[in-house]
Design a protein around this motif. Structure first.
Motif, PDB file in Angstrom:
ATOM      1  N   ILE A 195     -26.943 -30.068  36.831  1.00  0.00           N
ATOM      2  CA  ILE A 195     -28.303 -29.704  37.394  1.00  0.00           C
ATOM      3  C   ILE A 195     -28.502 -31.310  37.911  1.00  0.00           C
ATOM      4  O   ILE A 195     -28.884 -31.374  38.914  1.00  0.00           O
ATOM      5  CB  ILE A 195     -29.036 -29.206  36.427  1.00  0.00           C
ATOM      6  CG1 ILE A 195     -28.824 -27.795  36.208  1.00  0.00           C
ATOM      7  CG2 ILE A 195     -30.622 -29.534  36.890  1.00  0.00           C
ATOM      8  CD1 ILE A 195     -29.484 -27.028  35.145  1.00  0.00           C
ATOM      9  N   GLY A 196     -28.692 -32.201  37.001  1.00  0.00           N
ATOM     10  CA  GLY A 196     -29.041 -33.567  37.407  1.00  0.00           C
ATOM     11  C   GLY A 196     -28.170 -34.084  38.262  1.00  0.00           C
ATOM     12  O   GLY A 196     -28.896 -34.685  39.293  1.00  0.00           O
ATOM     13  N   MET A 197     -27.155 -34.266  38.410  1.00  0.00           N
ATOM     14  CA  MET A 197     -26.146 -34.821  39.223  1.00  0.00           C
ATOM     15  C   MET A 197     -26.358 -34.304  40.636  1.00  0.00           C
ATOM     16  O   MET A 197     -26.118 -34.884  41.720  1.00  0.00           O
ATOM     17  CB  MET A 197     -24.457 -34.682  38.813  1.00  0.00           C
ATOM     18  CG  MET A 197     -24.171 -35.488  37.443  1.00  0.00           C
ATOM     19  SD  MET A 197     -22.696 -35.158  37.008  1.00  0.00           S
ATOM     20  CE  MET A 197     -21.733 -36.149  38.420  1.00  0.00           C
ATOM     21  N   THR A 198     -26.507 -32.838  40.762  1.00  0.00           N
ATOM     22  CA  THR A 198     -26.261 -32.133  41.977  1.00  0.00           C
ATOM     23  C   THR A 198     -27.753 -32.433  42.594  1.00  0.00           C
ATOM     24  O   THR A 198     -27.678 -32.690  43.941  1.00  0.00           O
ATOM     25  CB  THR A 198     -26.148 -30.554  41.893  1.00  0.00           C
ATOM     26  OG1 THR A 198     -25.130 -30.456  41.254  1.00  0.00           O
ATOM     27  CG2 THR A 198     -26.156 -29.889  43.085  1.00  0.00           C
ATOM     28  N   LEU A 199     -28.685 -32.325  41.914  1.00  0.00           N
ATOM     29  CA  LEU A 199     -30.011 -32.406  42.495  1.00  0.00           C
ATOM     30  C   LEU A 199     -30.185 -34.013  42.996  1.00  0.00           C
ATOM     31  O   LEU A 199     -30.806 -34.290  43.963  1.00  0.00           O
ATOM     32  CB  LEU A 199     -31.154 -32.204  41.516  1.00  0.00           C
ATOM     33  CG  LEU A 199     -31.468 -30.543  41.327  1.00  0.00           C
ATOM     34  CD1 LEU A 199     -32.521 -30.532  40.233  1.00  0.00           C
ATOM     35  CD2 LEU A 199     -31.865 -30.083  42.640  1.00  0.00           C
ATOM     36  N   MET A 200     -29.619 -34.910  42.156  1.00  0.00           N
ATOM     37  CA  MET A 200     -30.058 -36.214  42.609  1.00  0.00           C
ATOM     38  C   MET A 200     -29.000 -36.792  43.770  1.00  0.00           C
ATOM     39  O   MET A 200     -29.360 -37.311  44.472  1.00  0.00           O
ATOM     40  CB  MET A 200     -29.721 -37.239  41.356  1.00  0.00           C
ATOM     41  CG  MET A 200     -29.797 -38.584  41.681  1.00  0.00           C
ATOM     42  SD  MET A 200     -29.622 -39.656  40.350  1.00  0.00           S
ATOM     43  CE  MET A 200     -31.260 -39.561  39.431  1.00  0.00           C
ATOM     44  N   SER A 201     -27.860 -36.334  43.997  1.00  0.00           N
ATOM     45  CA  SER A 201     -26.640 -36.665  44.543  1.00  0.00           C
ATOM     46  C   SER A 201     -27.025 -35.856  46.083  1.00  0.00           C
ATOM     47  O   SER A 201     -26.345 -36.198  47.083  1.00  0.00           O
ATOM     48  CB  SER A 201     -25.634 -36.746  44.316  1.00  0.00           C
ATOM     49  OG  SER A 201     -24.962 -35.440  43.898  1.00  0.00           O
ATOM     50  N   CYS A 202     -27.575 -34.609  46.105  1.00  0.00           N
ATOM     51  CA  CYS A 202     -27.575 -33.918  47.111  1.00  0.00           C
ATOM     52  C   CYS A 202     -28.907 -33.731  47.921  1.00  0.00           C
ATOM     53  O   CYS A 202     -29.219 -33.003  48.694  1.00  0.00           O
ATOM     54  CB  CYS A 202     -27.030 -32.526  47.027  1.00  0.00           C
ATOM     55  SG  CYS A 202     -25.033 -32.685  46.642  1.00  0.00           S
ATOM     56  N   GLY A 203     -29.964 -33.737  46.845  1.00  0.00           N
ATOM     57  CA  GLY A 203     -31.228 -33.862  47.550  1.00  0.00           C
ATOM     58  C   GLY A 203     -31.729 -32.455  47.701  1.00  0.00           C
ATOM     59  O   GLY A 203     -32.546 -32.154  48.674  1.00  0.00           O
ATOM     60  N   LEU A 204     -31.427 -31.422  47.001  1.00  0.00           N
ATOM     61  CA  LEU A 204     -31.834 -29.991  47.202  1.00  0.00           C
ATOM     62  C   LEU A 204     -33.109 -29.780  46.643  1.00  0.00           C
ATOM     63  O   LEU A 204     -33.528 -30.327  45.928  1.00  0.00           O
ATOM     64  CB  LEU A 204     -30.768 -28.996  46.648  1.00  0.00           C
ATOM     65  CG  LEU A 204     -29.340 -29.295  46.931  1.00  0.00           C
ATOM     66  CD1 LEU A 204     -28.625 -28.247  46.120  1.00  0.00           C
ATOM     67  CD2 LEU A 204     -29.025 -29.177  48.419  1.00  0.00           C
ATOM     68  N   ARG A 205     -33.870 -28.886  47.505  1.00  0.00           N
ATOM     69  CA  ARG A 205     -35.264 -28.350  46.869  1.00  0.00           C
ATOM     70  C   ARG A 205     -34.854 -27.462  45.905  1.00  0.00           C
ATOM     71  O   ARG A 205     -33.691 -26.816  45.571  1.00  0.00           O
ATOM     72  CB  ARG A 205     -36.020 -27.709  48.092  1.00  0.00           C
ATOM     73  CG  ARG A 205     -36.164 -28.310  49.306  1.00  0.00           C
ATOM     74  CD  ARG A 205     -36.808 -27.485  50.438  1.00  0.00           C
ATOM     75  NE  ARG A 205     -37.373 -28.097  51.454  1.00  0.00           N
ATOM     76  CZ  ARG A 205     -36.436 -28.349  52.477  1.00  0.00           C
ATOM     77  NH1 ARG A 205     -35.236 -28.059  52.509  1.00  0.00           N
ATOM     78  NH2 ARG A 205     -36.876 -28.986  53.642  1.00  0.00           N
ATOM     79  N   SER A 206     -35.801 -27.297  44.956  1.00  0.00           N
ATOM     80  CA  SER A 206     -35.421 -26.301  43.774  1.00  0.00           C
ATOM     81  C   SER A 206     -35.111 -25.020  44.033  1.00  0.00           C
ATOM     82  O   SER A 206     -34.081 -24.382  43.584  1.00  0.00           O
ATOM     83  CB  SER A 206     -36.814 -26.187  42.815  1.00  0.00           C
ATOM     84  OG  SER A 206     -37.263 -27.662  42.425  1.00  0.00           O
ATOM     85  N   GLY A 207     -35.644 -24.386  45.117  1.00  0.00           N
ATOM     86  CA  GLY A 207     -35.260 -23.118  45.706  1.00  0.00           C
ATOM     87  C   GLY A 207     -33.799 -22.836  46.292  1.00  0.00           C
ATOM     88  O   GLY A 207     -33.151 -22.080  46.014  1.00  0.00           O
ATOM     89  N   GLU A 208     -33.416 -23.932  46.908  1.00  0.00           N
ATOM     90  CA  GLU A 208     -32.207 -24.046  47.289  1.00  0.00           C
ATOM     91  C   GLU A 208     -31.256 -24.151  46.264  1.00  0.00           C
ATOM     92  O   GLU A 208     -30.277 -23.497  46.348  1.00  0.00           O
ATOM     93  CB  GLU A 208     -31.948 -25.190  48.401  1.00  0.00           C
ATOM     94  CG  GLU A 208     -32.875 -25.287  49.456  1.00  0.00           C
ATOM     95  CD  GLU A 208     -32.879 -26.580  50.444  1.00  0.00           C
ATOM     96  OE1 GLU A 208     -33.136 -26.408  51.520  1.00  0.00           O
ATOM     97  OE2 GLU A 208     -32.485 -27.536  49.665  1.00  0.00           O
ATOM     98  N   PHE A 209     -31.445 -24.859  45.466  1.00  0.00           N
ATOM     99  CA  PHE A 209     -30.261 -25.132  44.219  1.00  0.00           C
ATOM    100  C   PHE A 209     -30.171 -23.856  43.274  1.00  0.00           C
ATOM    101  O   PHE A 209     -29.200 -23.474  43.066  1.00  0.00           O
ATOM    102  CB  PHE A 209     -31.012 -26.313  43.254  1.00  0.00           C
ATOM    103  CG  PHE A 209     -30.254 -26.772  42.168  1.00  0.00           C
ATOM    104  CD1 PHE A 209     -28.939 -27.090  42.399  1.00  0.00           C
ATOM    105  CD2 PHE A 209     -30.524 -26.624  41.064  1.00  0.00           C
ATOM    106  CE1 PHE A 209     -28.184 -27.427  41.207  1.00  0.00           C
ATOM    107  CE2 PHE A 209     -29.924 -26.688  39.724  1.00  0.00           C
ATOM    108  CZ  PHE A 209     -28.524 -27.182  40.015  1.00  0.00           C
ATOM    109  N   LEU A 210     -31.460 -23.347  43.018  1.00  0.00           N
ATOM    110  CA  LEU A 210     -31.501 -22.238  42.227  1.00  0.00           C
ATOM    111  C   LEU A 210     -30.860 -21.008  42.942  1.00  0.00           C
ATOM    112  O   LEU A 210     -30.234 -19.956  42.246  1.00  0.00           O
ATOM    113  CB  LEU A 210     -32.827 -21.830  41.771  1.00  0.00           C
ATOM    114  CG  LEU A 210     -33.609 -22.775  40.933  1.00  0.00           C
ATOM    115  CD1 LEU A 210     -34.932 -22.417  40.769  1.00  0.00           C
ATOM    116  CD2 LEU A 210     -32.906 -22.844  39.437  1.00  0.00           C
TER     117      LEU A 210
END
Length: 391
Positions: A195-210
């Motif tokens: 979760i931490g690595m993907t959000l920080m390195s890809c800049g996804l919105r919460s909805g996109e990530f979930l």
């Protein structure tokens, strides 16, 4: 007045504005339907921003549709004096005014609603040139009056939540699965690291990530992550339901992140999936093996902050990592010699934005960073002689 989110059998969600008796208010809801390309969360926010204007109209017995249709418009005193003051006041009371950002959003939403009314009126009377000119005049004067009350916002406010280099290092180190403390089991620690690595390195919105599915992670010669805009999933019971708000895109993955994702998918996610009777296609699962909700994701970031007391900002959230990604990418593009226009285009592409204007805050942050460095260098050079003379 209140906003209620209605779920349709197709999986679509649409907010409706209801009056005090619980009945839909026609015009604002027609305006919402005309903007259905936006996400339900955005439409809900805009309806709530419109409520102060509608309550002001009801209090002063003003019918905005009649005012526009008859070419009467609004006086300067009504918009700049009376309405602007109402838009500055919190709806739930309180002595402090709303922030400039909230006030500006209310003003812009009100202007958008009145502009929609004018377009509807023009469409119905397009054969009468005299009336059309009168409505166009009202439209222009109203837009100019509302634009005149917009407040200046701090240029770096939106990017203030970005993490510093030390904060980034501390956060990622804390997520090491070999370290106990941020997850009750090895599979949860592995998930949290992803979760931490993907959000920080890809800049996804919460909805996109979930909404990422296992199939959206591509392993191969060039590992990648694909953000896909899909129709609403009727089987997704999360509320509010995550959604890809803007553009889909494909983002390359660093080998270290690809390895972490592969380990999570092949080993740890399987353990979590066995805890649920539902076979979910989504990448990130909860402790119970169900698709992780936005509320659980936010709660997880509160836990992260508690593990690093005093290190992470008080409002640390998944969006903080999106801001961090944006600021770091902008910094890299600037140092690589990209022009401002090309940097804005590149940022919009990687962030999945449709507007170049939304990149301005990150361009400004980099300008401020360089200006502060120049100031520090200047002060060091200027004061060096004074320090030497005292020695």
């Amino acid at each position: 007045m209140r906003v209620q989110l209605v779920s349709h059998p197709s999986g679509d969600e649409l907010p409706l504005l209801l009056d005090a008796t619980g009945l839909p208010i026609p015009e604002p809801n027609e305006w919402t339907i005309s903007r259905r390309a936006s996400s339900p969360a955005t439409l809900t926010r805009q309806l709530r921003e419109l409520i102060p204007f509608l309550e002001w109209c009801a209090q002063h017995q003003i019918d905005p549709w009649h005012r526009v249709e008859q070419g009467l418009g609004f006086t300067e005193a009504e918009l700049v004096g009376s309405l602007a003051e109402v838009l500055r006041v919190p709806r739930r009371g309180g002595s402090r005014a709303v922030t400039p950002a909230v006030f500006n959003s209310r003003v812009e939403t009100t202007a958008s609603y009145l502009n929609w009314i004018a377009r509807c009126v023009l469409a119905s009377i397009s054969s009468d040139e005299k009336v059309c000119r009168r409505v166009e005049r009202v439209k222009g004067l109203t837009a100019a009056a509302l634009a005149s009350v917009l407040m200046n916002e701090p240029l770096s406010a939106a990017s203030a939540r970005a993490l510093s280099s030390d904060q980034q290092s501390a956060f990622l180190s804390m997520l090491d699965p070999e370290i106990d403390g941020h997850g009750a089991s090895p599979e949860l620690r592995s998930r949290n690291q992803v979760i931490g690595m993907t959000l920080m390195s890809c800049g996804l919105r919460s909805g996109e990530f979930l909404l990422l599915k296992v199939s959206d992670i591509k392993f191969g010669a060039i590992p990648s992550l694909e953000v896909v805009r899909r129709p609403p999933d009727p089987q997704d019971v999360r509320r509010p339901r995550p959604r890809v708000k803007r553009q889909g895109r494909v983002l390359p993955l660093d080998p270290s992140l690809a390895r972490a994702l592969n380990n999570y998918i092949m080993r740890d996610r399987e353990v979590l999936a066995m805890r649920s009777s539902i076979d979910s296609p989504y990448l990130i699962l909860s402790d119970e093996g169900e698709p992780l909700s936005r509320a659980r994701l936010n709660a997880l970031f509160v836990e992260f902050r508690s593990r690093l007391p005093g290190m992470l900002p008080e409002d640390f959230s998944p969006h903080s990592l999106r801001h961090t990604f944006s600021c770091e990418i902008e910094k890299g593009l600037a140092e690589a010699g990209f022009s401002e226009e090309k940097r804005a285009s590149a940022l919009a592409l990687m962030r999945g934005d449709t507007s170049l204007a939304s990149q301005d805050v990150y361009l400004q942050r980099e300008t401020e960073r360089r200006a502060h460095k120049a100031l520090s260098d200047y002060q060091a050079r200027t004061l060096a002689s004074a320090v030497r003379s005292r020695e």
